[in-house]
Design a protein around this motif. Structure first.
Motif, PDB file in Angstrom:
ATOM      1  N   HIS A  41       0.859  -1.195   0.000  1.00 26.58           N
ATOM      2  CA  HIS A  41       0.000   0.000   0.000  1.00 26.58           C
ATOM      3  C   HIS A  41       0.891   1.239   0.000  1.00 26.58           C
ATOM      4  O   HIS A  41       1.638   1.472   0.943  1.00 26.58           O
ATOM      5  CB  HIS A  41      -0.927  -0.004   1.227  1.00 26.58           C
ATOM      6  N   THR A 127       2.278 -16.116  -7.074  1.00 31.69           N
ATOM      7  CA  THR A 127       2.120 -15.528  -5.738  1.00 31.69           C
ATOM      8  C   THR A 127       3.254 -14.545  -5.450  1.00 31.69           C
ATOM      9  O   THR A 127       4.230 -14.452  -6.203  1.00 31.69           O
ATOM     10  CB  THR A 127       2.140 -16.598  -4.609  1.00 31.69           C
ATOM     11  N   ASN A 274      -0.868 -14.477 -12.199  1.00 32.58           N
ATOM     12  CA  ASN A 274      -1.562 -15.185 -13.280  1.00 32.58           C
ATOM     13  C   ASN A 274      -3.065 -15.210 -13.065  1.00 32.58           C
ATOM     14  O   ASN A 274      -3.558 -14.782 -12.029  1.00 32.58           O
ATOM     15  CB  ASN A 274      -0.997 -16.604 -13.388  1.00 32.58           C
TER      16      ASN A 274
HETATM   17  P1  IMO Z   1      -2.681  -5.172  -2.248  1.00 32.26           P
HETATM   18  O1  IMO Z   1      -3.159  -5.182  -0.827  1.00 32.26           O
HETATM   19  C1  IMO Z   1      -2.240  -7.227  -6.034  1.00 32.26           C
HETATM   20  C2  IMO Z   1      -1.844 -11.580  -5.880  1.00 32.26           C
HETATM   21  C3  IMO Z   1      -0.527 -12.195  -6.293  1.00 32.26           C
HETATM   22  C4  IMO Z   1      -1.037 -13.523  -6.852  1.00 32.26           C
HETATM   23  C5  IMO Z   1      -2.168 -13.887  -5.895  1.00 32.26           C
HETATM   24  C6  IMO Z   1      -1.765 -14.845  -4.776  1.00 32.26           C
HETATM   25  O2  IMO Z   1      -1.473  -4.362  -2.491  1.00 32.26           O
HETATM   26  O3  IMO Z   1      -3.817  -4.848  -3.174  1.00 32.26           O
HETATM   27  P2  IMO Z   1      -0.348 -14.550  -2.554  1.00 32.26           P
HETATM   28  O4  IMO Z   1       1.077 -14.136  -2.343  1.00 32.26           O
HETATM   29  O5  IMO Z   1      -1.341 -13.686  -1.861  1.00 32.26           O
HETATM   30  O6  IMO Z   1      -0.567 -16.012  -2.255  1.00 32.26           O
HETATM   31  O7  IMO Z   1      -0.589 -14.381  -4.139  1.00 32.26           O
HETATM   32  O8  IMO Z   1      -2.596 -12.663  -5.331  1.00 32.26           O
HETATM   33  N1  IMO Z   1      -1.734 -10.557  -4.818  1.00 32.26           N
HETATM   34  C7  IMO Z   1      -1.897  -9.251  -5.027  1.00 32.26           C
HETATM   35  N2  IMO Z   1      -2.092  -8.556  -6.165  1.00 32.26           N
HETATM   36  N3  IMO Z   1      -2.228  -6.580  -4.852  1.00 32.26           N
HETATM   37  C8  IMO Z   1      -2.073  -7.264  -3.711  1.00 32.26           C
HETATM   38  O9  IMO Z   1      -2.219  -6.685  -2.499  1.00 32.26           O
HETATM   39  C9  IMO Z   1      -1.842  -8.652  -3.762  1.00 32.26           C
HETATM   40  N4  IMO Z   1      -1.619  -9.611  -2.832  1.00 32.26           N
HETATM   41  C10 IMO Z   1      -1.560 -10.772  -3.495  1.00 32.26           C
HETATM   42  O10 IMO Z   1       0.099 -11.419  -7.282  1.00 32.26           O
HETATM   43  O11 IMO Z   1      -1.616 -13.327  -8.121  1.00 32.26           O
END
Ligand code: IMO
Ligand code: GDP
Ligand code: MG
Length: 428
Positions: A41, A127, A274
């Motif tokens: 963030h 991820t 993805n």
């Molecule tokens: P904020 O809070 C955008 C995406 C990852 C992946 C999927 C699973 O900044 O909006 P994880 O590590 O959570 O198991 O990954 O979720 N992802 C996000 N994409 N903003 C985020 O957080 C994300 N947190 C996880 O890229 O596709």
């Protein structure tokens, strides 16, 4: 005095951090309720840029307390690092607390996440490799380590021993990787517990007291509905519930206590990692939006995929969340892009036109988005603070969204800075 929930409505990175930062100035509590340091963030305050992963974005301005509640998975090393980064910038952090019930991301969770992502022929989700999925798996399997366990040497010893037995077998026999040492992990996490002990508390008790006494409480979501474990594009999702419903289980507050449900969406759409993205612009225009919008992951630095606003998925997100106040961010990024397109329906593989989001992720790849074209504008809108001063076509764009969703846009964000907002109604 009321409760406010800020959640993402797309695939994350809608600008939730900026909105939480703005709203936190009047909050007695700012609470993270799910996810972990997979979040990124970004908040701009004057010349300073802050990127927060685990700490609530309210840490910068809130006059009250900041809680990392039970639904969050906590990497305590990231916590300590982030706290010291904030303190280095001269800000206080003695108002930040973690729930005793929050689960701890352990080194083996991060390795498991990484090995799975790197496994040839595996189901790569893309991820953040922060160990989020494996930590939630252990929570649900009832073998997880909780923050309170870091304060109890005997329980911690027993839990690490039992977990390492299985994780080390997996690392060695399945992945052909080195095993982890019990002593190193045990001593390190015992020391971390000692370091954090004054911050580990029963957050749900204090929050429920605060609700009863009419305090302002702001719940800050991470990720977003389209990454929700149940209602997102499974399996290309995160492992928690970033919905307003997730607040109740993730912070231990009753559904009847939630009042202002604020959904944040970008004026277009992005996705990192993805999974299907029906309105993706895999072309020069997509690249242009990525450049103007600085669309690169705040946690992993990966380029974000970009595309048009998708009202079918936004309607799904608003329905599941029960959104009653919308925020549209990054409208300034669309300046000069003409014409603009918005997805209003999908055409299914057998030629049917639908306006709801499918539960079948695989089918989405074959669905064709149906667009409505809208006229764009050329004026710089980043210094506008009153809605009526927006170019007519920018207003039409916002009003099209409101009409489709039947929900009012109460704030339009026109730049990354704290002050770059058009506020149409004071919520606090
Ligand atoms: P904020 O809070 C955008 C995406 C990852 C992946 C999927 C699973 O900044 O909006 P994880 O590590 O959570 O198991 O990954 O979720 N992802 C996000 N994409 N903003 C985020 O957080 C994300 N947190 C996880 O890229 O596709
Ligand atoms: P979050 O994960 O939802 O908090 O969003 P991120 O911080 O990951 O990504 C949003 C990015 O857009 C950040 O770099 C913000 O500084 C920036 N941002 C937020 N709102 C606006 C806006 O209205 N206009 C522009 N140009 N940038 C914005
Ligand atoms: Mg982000």
């Amino acid at each position: 005095m009321s409760t406010y929930v800020v959640v993402g409505l797309q695939y994350g990175d809608e600008g939730k951090g900026k909105i939480t930062d703005v709203l936190s100035t009047k909050s007695d509590y700012v609470v993270r309720f799910q996810g972990g340091d997979n979040a990124g963030h970004t908040v701009y305050a004057g010349d300073e840029k802050f990127v927060l992963h685990l700490l609530p974005s309210g840490v910068l301005q809130s006059p009250g307390k900041c809680f990392i509640a039970n639904g969050v998975v906590v990497n305590p090393k990231s916590f300590i690092k982030e706290i010291s980064q904030i303190e280095d910038k001269g800000l206080k952090t003695n108002h930040v607390f973690i729930s005793k019930r929050a689960h701890v991301i352990m080194p083996y969770h991060i390795l498991l996440d990484t090995y799975r992502e790197e496994e040839q022929g595996g189901t790569q989700i893309g991820t953040t490799k922060k160990g989020i999925g494996p930590c939630y798996e252990d929570k649900i399997a009832r073998v997880g380590i909780r923050m309170a366990d870091l304060l109890n040497p005997e329980i911690l010893r027993d839990k690490i021993q039992k977990n390492l037995k299985i994780k080390n077998a997996l690392f060695e026999k399945y992945f052909g990787k080195p095993t982890l040492s019990f002593d190193e992990i045990y001593n390190e996490y015992l020391e971390i517990g000692n370091q954090l002990k004054t911050r580990i508390i029963d957050t749900e008790l204090e929050l429920n007291e605060a609700i009863k006494s009419g305090k302002n409480i702001l719940f800050e979501g991470a990720q977003a509905l389209m990454l929700d474990i149940d209602f997102g594009t499974y399996p290309y999702v995160t492992s928690s519930s970033p919905s307003t419903g997730g607040v109740c289980t993730g912070a231990g507050v009753p559904p009847t206590s939630l009042q202002n449900l604020i959904g944040v969406a970008k004026a277009y759409c992005t996705r990192v990692g993805n999974g299907p993205f029906p309105s993706e612009l895999d072309d020069e225009l997509g690249e242009k939006i990525r450049k103007i919008g600085h669309e690169f992951g705040a946690t992993t630095g990966r380029p974000r995929r970009t595309g048009w606003l998708d009202l079918v998925s936004l309607k799904h997100a608003c329905m599941i969340n029960g959104i009653n106040n919308l925020v549209i961010t990054k409208l300034d990024v669309l300046t000069g892009i003409k014409p603009l397109k918005i997805v209003t329906n999908y055409k299914t593989e057998d030629g049917k036109t639908i306006d709801y989001f499918t539960s079948s992720t695989e089918k989405l790849y074959d669905y064709e988005p149906i667009y409505t074209e809208m006229n764009g504008w050329d004026e710089d809108i980043s210094q506008i603070r009153f809605y009526d001063e927006l170019p007519e076509n920018a207003k039409k764009y916002i009003e099209f969204i409101e009409k489709y969703l039947g929900i009012n846009v109460y704030l339009v964000s026109v730049g990354p800075e704290r002050s770059q907002n058009i506020i149409r109604k004071e919520l606090f």
